[in-house]
Write an enzyme that holds these catalytic residues in place. Sequence first.
Site, PDB file in Angstrom:
ATOM      1  N   ASN A 244      -1.930   6.597   5.636  1.00 51.77           N
ATOM      2  CA  ASN A 244      -2.914   6.485   6.729  1.00 51.77           C
ATOM      3  C   ASN A 244      -3.294   5.033   6.978  1.00 51.77           C
ATOM      4  OD1 ASN A 244      -3.528   9.339   7.351  1.00 51.77           O
ATOM      5  ND2 ASN A 244      -4.101   9.361   5.187  1.00 51.77           N
TER       6      ASN A 244
ATOM      7  N   PHE B 277      -9.104   8.976   7.687  1.00 52.84           N
ATOM      8  CA  PHE B 277      -8.791   9.424   6.323  1.00 52.84           C
ATOM      9  C   PHE B 277      -9.952   9.057   5.400  1.00 52.84           C
ATOM     10  CE2 PHE B 277      -7.832   5.317   4.309  1.00 52.84           C
ATOM     11  CZ  PHE B 277      -7.677   4.501   5.428  1.00 52.84           C
ATOM     12  N   GLY B 278      -9.795   9.390   4.141  1.00 49.83           N
ATOM     13  CA  GLY B 278     -10.762   8.968   3.126  1.00 49.83           C
ATOM     14  C   GLY B 278     -12.191   9.402   3.450  1.00 49.83           C
ATOM     15  N   TYR B 279     -13.081   8.426   3.461  1.00 49.29           N
ATOM     16  CA  TYR B 279     -14.498   8.698   3.698  1.00 49.29           C
ATOM     17  C   TYR B 279     -14.857   8.722   5.190  1.00 49.29           C
ATOM     18  CZ  TYR B 279     -15.042   7.741  -1.325  1.00 49.29           C
ATOM     19  OH  TYR B 279     -14.944   7.782  -2.698  1.00 49.29           O
ATOM     20  N   ASP B 280     -13.869   8.633   6.065  1.00 46.60           N
ATOM     21  CA  ASP B 280     -14.167   8.575   7.509  1.00 46.60           C
ATOM     22  C   ASP B 280     -15.023   9.748   8.013  1.00 46.60           C
ATOM     23  OD1 ASP B 280     -12.972   6.154   7.964  1.00 46.60           O
ATOM     24  OD2 ASP B 280     -11.066   6.978   8.651  1.00 46.60           O
TER      25      ASP B 280
ATOM     26  N   SER C  68       0.840  -1.197   0.000  1.00 48.25           N
ATOM     27  CA  SER C  68       0.000   0.000   0.000  1.00 48.25           C
ATOM     28  C   SER C  68       0.874   1.245   0.000  1.00 48.25           C
ATOM     29  CB  SER C  68      -0.875   0.021   1.251  1.00 48.25           C
ATOM     30  OG  SER C  68      -1.560   1.250   1.353  1.00 48.25           O
TER      31      SER C  68
ATOM     32  N   ASP D   7      -7.318  -3.997  -0.208  1.00 52.29           N
ATOM     33  CA  ASP D   7      -8.137  -3.122  -1.036  1.00 52.29           C
ATOM     34  C   ASP D   7      -9.458  -2.919  -0.316  1.00 52.29           C
ATOM     35  OD1 ASP D   7      -7.935  -1.653  -3.604  1.00 52.29           O
ATOM     36  OD2 ASP D   7      -9.907  -2.540  -3.873  1.00 52.29           O
TER      37      ASP D   7
HETATM   38  P1  ITT Z   1      -3.459   1.680  -1.717  1.00 51.37           P
HETATM   39  O1  ITT Z   1      -4.180   1.086  -2.892  1.00 51.37           O
HETATM   40  O2  ITT Z   1      -2.088   2.165  -2.038  1.00 51.37           O
HETATM   41  O3  ITT Z   1      -3.466   0.772  -0.516  1.00 51.37           O
HETATM   42  P2  ITT Z   1      -5.696   3.545  -1.651  1.00 51.37           P
HETATM   43  O4  ITT Z   1      -5.961   4.787  -0.875  1.00 51.37           O
HETATM   44  O5  ITT Z   1      -5.854   3.610  -3.151  1.00 51.37           O
HETATM   45  O6  ITT Z   1      -4.240   3.011  -1.251  1.00 51.37           O
HETATM   46  P3  ITT Z   1      -7.909   1.704  -1.547  1.00 51.37           P
HETATM   47  O7  ITT Z   1      -7.897   1.533  -3.022  1.00 51.37           O
HETATM   48  O8  ITT Z   1      -8.072   0.485  -0.691  1.00 51.37           O
HETATM   49  O9  ITT Z   1      -6.578   2.403  -1.060  1.00 51.37           O
HETATM   50  O10 ITT Z   1      -8.992   2.738  -1.064  1.00 51.37           O
HETATM   51  C1  ITT Z   1     -10.112   3.088  -1.819  1.00 51.37           C
HETATM   52  C2  ITT Z   1     -10.691   4.357  -1.299  1.00 51.37           C
HETATM   53  O11 ITT Z   1     -11.376   4.115  -0.075  1.00 51.37           O
HETATM   54  C3  ITT Z   1      -9.707   5.495  -1.034  1.00 51.37           C
HETATM   55  O12 ITT Z   1     -10.322   6.699  -1.433  1.00 51.37           O
HETATM   56  C4  ITT Z   1      -9.528   5.481   0.445  1.00 51.37           C
HETATM   57  O13 ITT Z   1      -9.262   6.768   0.954  1.00 51.37           O
HETATM   58  C5  ITT Z   1     -10.875   4.976   0.918  1.00 51.37           C
HETATM   59  N1  ITT Z   1     -10.725   4.199   2.141  1.00 51.37           N
HETATM   60  C6  ITT Z   1     -10.078   2.994   2.258  1.00 51.37           C
HETATM   61  N2  ITT Z   1     -10.090   2.597   3.544  1.00 51.37           N
HETATM   62  C7  ITT Z   1     -10.745   3.556   4.243  1.00 51.37           C
HETATM   63  C8  ITT Z   1     -11.061   3.734   5.579  1.00 51.37           C
HETATM   64  O14 ITT Z   1     -10.697   2.859   6.506  1.00 51.37           O
HETATM   65  N3  ITT Z   1     -11.737   4.827   5.947  1.00 51.37           N
HETATM   66  C9  ITT Z   1     -12.110   5.739   5.037  1.00 51.37           C
HETATM   67  N4  ITT Z   1     -11.838   5.670   3.740  1.00 51.37           N
HETATM   68  C10 ITT Z   1     -11.162   4.577   3.336  1.00 51.37           C
END
Ligand code: ITT
Length: 198
Positions: A11, A153-156, A7, A73
């Site tokens: 985060n 992070f992300g959608y949290d 990865s 993923d």
């Molecule tokens: P890697 O593939 O390098 O691991 P990535 O950020 O692309 O990093 P994913 O494809 O697994 O990872 O993530 C898909 C999306 O979902 C991405 O926008 C993340 O920010 C979000 N995401 C994944 N896990 C999350 C979490 O625990 N909480 C909130 N958002 C999450």
Amino acid sequence: MELVFASSNQNKIKEVQAMLPPGIRLMGLTDIGITQEIPETGTTIAENAEIKARYVYDYLKNKGKEMAVLADDSGLEVKALNGAPGVYSARYAGTPKNDIANNTKLLEALNTETKREARFVTVLYLMNNNSSHIFEGEVLGTIAYEAKGNFGFGYDPLFIPRGYRSTFAELGDSIKNTISHRATAFKKCLMFLEKNTL
Ligand code: ITT
């Protein structure tokens, strides 16, 4: 044991490190010299987990190193959007991937929607030279009407897990890392690693 974690999301790496017992040393992609993005061309979350793990495994093998690789993923599936953004969660609002743009787009897509059920999913793909194993986790919840909180992070900031009134980004790491999609998948993976040598 040493485990390569496929990865580039810092985060995610931080979250995973906090869940691992001291006996497992996690190596990130930069530790093994991968700086490029791994193309995620699968049509399912499980496919993308496998693609990432194989990419890194083959990269190391070409360098004469056989090491166990783990890929994660994850994605967010919203019921009212027929499972979107799902496998396209990272680039929901386009490339380059951007968490704030993704959250804005999701809020807009659910603008007039009152049914806001969603689930987060994680698929872990663990592989070494002679075997591969898949571990899955999910957490059910709903999508908030506005982004709230600064943790995670992300959608949290938009995801309210079932049984709580706050988003993952408000609840913080200790709660998220106990109940999340990733925590559940990792518990399964760690139980497997305790019982099996790779
Ligand atoms: P890697 O593939 O390098 O691991 P990535 O950020 O692309 O990093 P994913 O494809 O697994 O990872 O993530 C898909 C999306 O979902 C991405 O926008 C993340 O920010 C979000 N995401 C994944 N896990 C999350 C979490 O625990 N909480 C909130 N958002 C999450």
